[in-house]
Write a protein that holds these residues in place. Structure first.
Motif: not given
Length: 267
Positions: A19-21, A120-121, A142-147, A175-176
């Motif tokens: 869950r994000g670390g 964010l990669d 609108r939002g942020l996507v992270m690994t 996850p991807n």
């Protein structure tokens, strides 16, 4: 239609193992006046325990009354043991459940929206991610996507650096990342990767529609597959003795460039 998981998000949205670390899947801890005030104002936040000094209680009186929360008023010295003397907690500690899962497809463009998504990669520093969220909130992203891997937990230090942005900008932990970028493209987003060796300056890029800004890790930048899933790679023009920016500064400059580009395109 996507199947809904037990926390109100999409089961295939991919919060991942941590869950994000964060290895604890039950709750997170927030601290700092602005972060906790924003959390109290977010109806999606389920409050579990709130400890607060008398001084902080007075500063948060309006937010506490609006939320109807009765905090535990404690001595400031208690906070030196939990979470620790090195944490700038400002006299407030909030234990709360994680926010609901978000799927990248939930950021689909719509009318009268500021269709900007930050990706964010594997940006690992919580201060950087928090600062990026703060800028994203300021520019109405609108939002942020992270690994799911190699990203900081969505709590504590990150939330304080975000200064309330964590409650305003939905975060999708996946996850991807390549698949998430594909989904954003399928939804109609144009994907701009930021790279010091990009094909051209970001300010020369014509930006009119839904836009994704992709930023790589602090030291290595975007991974190969991430870059391949961008429509274009752009660089931020610099004119001084240093040719690169901190990732959070680069994100803020890029968001401003997108905003100005849209303003120019609409006359």
């Amino acid at each position: 239609m996507r199947n809904k998981g037990p926390r109100g998000g999409s089961r295939d949205s991919g919060r991942g193992e941590n869950r994000g670390g964060n290895p604890d899947l039950t709750h997170v801890r927030l601290w700092g006046i602005h972060a906790v005030e924003a959390a109290l104002g977010n109806p999606l936040r389920k409050i579990k325990r709130l400890r607060i000094t008398e001084n902080a209680r007075q500063r948060l009186a309006a937010a506490l009354e609006a939320r109807g929360v009765q905090p535990e008023v404690v001595n400031a010295r208690d906070f030196d043991r939990d979470p620790g003397a090195d944490v700038v907690h400002q006299g407030v500690l909030l234990d709360t459940e994680l926010l609901p899962d978000i799927d990248p497809r939930d950021f689909a463009p719509g009318p009268k929206r500021n269709d900007l998504v930050i990706v964010l990669d594997q940006v690992t520093d919580p201060h950087n991610v928090g600062a990026i969220l703060r800028s994203a909130a300021a520019f109405g992203a609108r939002g942020l996507v992270m690994t799911a891997r190699n990203s900081p937990p969505l709590e504590g230090t990150l939330a304080k650096a975000a200064s309330g942005g964590l409650e305003l900008v939905p975060v999708s932990v996946v996850p991807n990342l390549s698949r998430a970028l594909e989904q954003l493209a399928e939804a109609g987003y144009f994907r701009i990767g930021l790279d010091g060796q990009g094909e051209g300056p970001l300010e020369d890029q014509k930006i009119t529609g839904p836009t994704v800004l992709v930023l790589g890790a602090e030291d290595t930048g975007m991974r190969r597959l991430t870059r391949e899933n961008c429509d274009v790679a752009c660089r931020i023009s610099t004119f001084g003795g240093l040719a690169s920016l901190n990732v959070s500064n680069a994100a803020a400059v890029a968001m401003h460039a997108v905003a100005m580009g849209r303003r120019a395109s609409t006359g």
